[in-house]
Design a protein around this motif. Sequence first.
Motif, PDB file in Angstrom:
ATOM      1  N   GLY A  46       0.777  -1.238   0.000  1.00 31.07           N
ATOM      2  CA  GLY A  46       0.000   0.000   0.000  1.00 31.07           C
ATOM      3  C   GLY A  46       0.802   1.278   0.000  1.00 31.07           C
ATOM      4  N   GLY A  47       2.056   1.242  -0.400  1.00 34.10           N
ATOM      5  CA  GLY A  47       2.877   2.441  -0.382  1.00 34.10           C
ATOM      6  C   GLY A  47       2.350   3.556  -1.268  1.00 34.10           C
ATOM      7  N   TYR A  48       2.046   3.245  -2.511  1.00 27.65           N
ATOM      8  CA  TYR A  48       1.500   4.259  -3.407  1.00 27.65           C
ATOM      9  C   TYR A  48       0.093   4.663  -2.969  1.00 27.65           C
ATOM     10  CZ  TYR A  48       5.219   3.090  -6.762  1.00 27.65           C
ATOM     11  OH  TYR A  48       6.425   2.882  -7.374  1.00 27.65           O
ATOM     12  N   THR A  49      -0.729   3.679  -2.631  1.00 29.13           N
ATOM     13  CA  THR A  49      -2.104   3.966  -2.231  1.00 29.13           C
ATOM     14  C   THR A  49      -2.152   4.921  -1.049  1.00 29.13           C
ATOM     15  OG1 THR A  49      -3.090   1.926  -3.100  1.00 29.13           O
ATOM     16  CG2 THR A  49      -4.177   2.934  -1.215  1.00 29.13           C
ATOM     17  N   ARG A  50      -1.323   4.685  -0.064  1.00 29.65           N
ATOM     18  CA  ARG A  50      -1.300   5.541   1.127  1.00 29.65           C
ATOM     19  C   ARG A  50      -1.004   6.989   0.747  1.00 29.65           C
ATOM     20  NH1 ARG A  50       1.817   2.650   3.517  1.00 29.65           N
ATOM     21  NH2 ARG A  50       0.381   1.466   4.843  1.00 29.65           N
ATOM     22  N   ALA A  51      -0.030   7.176  -0.138  1.00 26.56           N
ATOM     23  CA  ALA A  51       0.331   8.536  -0.557  1.00 26.56           C
ATOM     24  C   ALA A  51      -0.774   9.176  -1.394  1.00 26.56           C
ATOM     25  CB  ALA A  51       1.633   8.495  -1.340  1.00 26.56           C
ATOM     26  N   LEU A  52      -1.433   8.393  -2.242  1.00 25.37           N
ATOM     27  CA  LEU A  52      -2.518   8.925  -3.065  1.00 25.37           C
ATOM     28  C   LEU A  52      -3.702   9.345  -2.199  1.00 25.37           C
ATOM     29  CD1 LEU A  52      -2.410   6.298  -5.965  1.00 25.37           C
ATOM     30  CD2 LEU A  52      -1.491   8.630  -6.001  1.00 25.37           C
ATOM     31  N   LEU A  53      -4.010   8.542  -1.183  1.00 22.90           N
ATOM     32  CA  LEU A  53      -5.084   8.892  -0.249  1.00 22.90           C
ATOM     33  C   LEU A  53      -4.744  10.152   0.527  1.00 22.90           C
ATOM     34  CD1 LEU A  53      -5.937   5.348   1.192  1.00 22.90           C
ATOM     35  CD2 LEU A  53      -7.399   6.719  -0.311  1.00 22.90           C
ATOM     36  N   SER A  54      -3.494  10.276   0.931  1.00 27.48           N
ATOM     37  CA  SER A  54      -3.065  11.456   1.691  1.00 27.48           C
ATOM     38  C   SER A  54      -3.226  12.733   0.879  1.00 27.48           C
ATOM     39  CB  SER A  54      -1.603  11.304   2.130  1.00 27.48           C
ATOM     40  OG  SER A  54      -1.463  10.228   3.040  1.00 27.48           O
ATOM     41  N   ALA A  55      -3.160  12.594  -0.442  1.00 25.27           N
ATOM     42  CA  ALA A  55      -3.330  13.758  -1.318  1.00 25.27           C
ATOM     43  C   ALA A  55      -4.794  14.056  -1.611  1.00 25.27           C
ATOM     44  CB  ALA A  55      -2.577  13.544  -2.622  1.00 25.27           C
ATOM     45  N   GLY A  56      -5.704  13.245  -1.063  1.00 23.29           N
ATOM     46  CA  GLY A  56      -7.129  13.499  -1.204  1.00 23.29           C
ATOM     47  C   GLY A  56      -7.853  12.689  -2.250  1.00 23.29           C
ATOM     48  N   ALA A  57      -7.125  11.860  -3.003  1.00 18.36           N
ATOM     49  CA  ALA A  57      -7.761  11.103  -4.077  1.00 18.36           C
ATOM     50  C   ALA A  57      -8.566   9.923  -3.540  1.00 18.36           C
ATOM     51  CB  ALA A  57      -6.701  10.601  -5.055  1.00 18.36           C
ATOM     52  N   ARG A  58      -9.446   9.422  -4.397  1.00 15.52           N
ATOM     53  CA  ARG A  58     -10.128   8.158  -4.122  1.00 15.52           C
ATOM     54  C   ARG A  58      -9.378   7.079  -4.876  1.00 15.52           C
ATOM     55  NH1 ARG A  58     -14.880   5.496  -6.178  1.00 15.52           N
ATOM     56  NH2 ARG A  58     -15.492   7.248  -7.503  1.00 15.52           N
ATOM     57  N   VAL A  59      -9.143   5.931  -4.231  1.00 13.41           N
ATOM     58  CA  VAL A  59      -8.281   4.907  -4.807  1.00 13.41           C
ATOM     59  C   VAL A  59      -9.004   3.571  -4.906  1.00 13.41           C
ATOM     60  CG1 VAL A  59      -6.095   3.652  -4.611  1.00 13.41           C
ATOM     61  CG2 VAL A  59      -6.231   6.048  -3.875  1.00 13.41           C
ATOM     62  N   ILE A  60      -8.883   2.946  -6.056  1.00 10.48           N
ATOM     63  CA  ILE A  60      -9.297   1.561  -6.268  1.00 10.48           C
ATOM     64  C   ILE A  60      -8.006   0.764  -6.344  1.00 10.48           C
ATOM     65  CG2 ILE A  60     -10.515  -0.051  -7.774  1.00 10.48           C
ATOM     66  CD1 ILE A  60     -11.976   2.533  -8.887  1.00 10.48           C
ATOM     67  N   ALA A  61      -7.748  -0.065  -5.336  1.00 12.52           N
ATOM     68  CA  ALA A  61      -6.477  -0.792  -5.243  1.00 12.52           C
ATOM     69  C   ALA A  61      -6.706  -2.276  -5.500  1.00 12.52           C
ATOM     70  CB  ALA A  61      -5.838  -0.581  -3.872  1.00 12.52           C
ATOM     71  N   ILE A  62      -5.878  -2.847  -6.384  1.00  8.15           N
ATOM     72  CA  ILE A  62      -6.051  -4.228  -6.838  1.00  8.15           C
ATOM     73  C   ILE A  62      -4.822  -5.045  -6.486  1.00  8.15           C
ATOM     74  CG2 ILE A  62      -6.457  -5.688  -8.871  1.00  8.15           C
ATOM     75  CD1 ILE A  62      -7.545  -3.063 -10.237  1.00  8.15           C
ATOM     76  N   ASP A  63      -5.030  -6.283  -6.061  1.00  7.39           N
ATOM     77  CA  ASP A  63      -3.906  -7.201  -5.878  1.00  7.39           C
ATOM     78  C   ASP A  63      -4.423  -8.622  -5.982  1.00  7.39           C
ATOM     79  OD1 ASP A  63      -1.492  -8.618  -4.767  1.00  7.39           O
ATOM     80  OD2 ASP A  63      -0.875  -6.547  -4.415  1.00  7.39           O
ATOM     81  N   ARG A  64      -3.670  -9.480  -6.674  1.00  5.84           N
ATOM     82  CA  ARG A  64      -4.098 -10.870  -6.785  1.00  5.84           C
ATOM     83  C   ARG A  64      -3.608 -11.721  -5.629  1.00  5.84           C
ATOM     84  NH1 ARG A  64      -0.785 -13.574 -11.880  1.00  5.84           N
ATOM     85  NH2 ARG A  64       0.973 -12.144 -11.964  1.00  5.84           N
ATOM     86  N   ASP A  65      -2.790 -11.150  -4.764  1.00  2.00           N
ATOM     87  CA  ASP A  65      -2.295 -11.869  -3.596  1.00  2.00           C
ATOM     88  C   ASP A  65      -3.299 -11.705  -2.447  1.00  2.00           C
ATOM     89  OD1 ASP A  65      -0.985 -12.882  -1.362  1.00  2.00           O
ATOM     90  OD2 ASP A  65       0.967 -12.099  -1.973  1.00  2.00           O
ATOM     91  N   PRO A  66      -3.936 -12.786  -2.000  1.00  2.00           N
ATOM     92  CA  PRO A  66      -4.903 -12.668  -0.908  1.00  2.00           C
ATOM     93  C   PRO A  66      -4.311 -12.073   0.360  1.00  2.00           C
ATOM     94  CG  PRO A  66      -5.049 -14.842  -1.941  1.00  2.00           C
ATOM     95  CD  PRO A  66      -3.818 -14.175  -2.495  1.00  2.00           C
ATOM     96  N   ASP A  67      -3.030 -12.297   0.606  1.00  8.12           N
ATOM     97  CA  ASP A  67      -2.395 -11.747   1.803  1.00  8.12           C
ATOM     98  C   ASP A  67      -2.363 -10.225   1.750  1.00  8.12           C
ATOM     99  OD1 ASP A  67      -2.017 -14.339   2.568  1.00  8.12           O
ATOM    100  OD2 ASP A  67       0.170 -14.336   2.362  1.00  8.12           O
ATOM    101  N   ALA A  68      -2.088  -9.663   0.577  1.00  8.43           N
ATOM    102  CA  ALA A  68      -2.045  -8.210   0.440  1.00  8.43           C
ATOM    103  C   ALA A  68      -3.420  -7.595   0.697  1.00  8.43           C
ATOM    104  CB  ALA A  68      -1.552  -7.832  -0.956  1.00  8.43           C
TER     105      ALA A  68
END
Length: 338
Positions: A46-68
């Motif tokens: 979630g490194g990029y997602t965290r920064a994008l959220l901090s900037a005010g954006a809405r994020v759709i985050a995808i991962d095929r790894d169930p652990d993530a």
Amino acid sequence: MMAGPGGLDDAGGGPARHIPVLLDEVLAALEPSDGKILVDGTFGAGGYTRALLSAGARVIAIDRDPDAIRDGKEMEAASGGRLRLVPGAFSRLDEHAGETVDGVVLDIGVSSMQLDQAERGFSFRHDGPLDMRMAQAGPRAADVVNAFKAGDLTRIFGLLGEERHAGRIARMIEKRRAARPFATTRDLAEAIEALVGRHPKDKIHPATRVFQALRIFVNDELGELARALFAAERALKPGGRLAVVTFHSLEDRIVKRFMGERAGGSGGSRHLPEVQAVPPTFDKPAKVIAASEAEAERNPRARSAKLRVAVRTENPARPEDHSIFGLPKLPEIQAIHG
């Protein structure tokens, strides 16, 4: 978010920590702000997602790894509804998003979290099952090593790992597995080292390229990337930004060819010059961006990273044409029932 294929940083030190690569450059490319909808196609830790959220954006985050996805639930809950986690492949990011978006970021490769978990089998730094499956489903690396003929293994190691001893290693595997199948990461790594040898001055372990090739093959990483680029083309609004971070030449070549071909306006083959030109779906991509010396010093994983950025035009998405990538012809992993 990628370390060396063997699980060590490029300097051969210890396990690599999770540090988002080229984060400032990605943020500058995507220009996140209130009201923007962005897709992080490779959520990871979630490194990029965290920064994008901090900037005010809405994020759709995808991962095929169930652990993530599991580990990101706390971030999702704390986002006030601005983060939606989606389990699945980023090659279907347009379907997962379900709406047009302002930006897409893809960070290609294996994450440091996956490398650090011995039970996932991505690394030979710790002994573990020879697995390597990002989605934790389907055939494992052990199934590939123990089932494919030497000729097929040679192609996998040579084309996806650029391993100069590909044939020798493949023949050794075919011979050894007849007596004792390969089951663990260390077993395979030690067998390769015993065959090829290792000079004290070697910067990487002799099994590194084979492990890279197996991981790419098991997860169809090149095919997934190619499909994800077409999906991003369909998902992005006019003016939307596509930012892709790659870590080796095979990935970067795919991204470069896609952005160049989609910006060139040519819809036909070079063998069919009479085909009418098609309007470009992306503006001419910006110059490739590499990590600064300071970041490379701080984060060895960034040394080989490249960021390519392109901006979506108003023209409609074009049909997928995988011939533009020149992907290598490889055996079908579906033939294995893992």
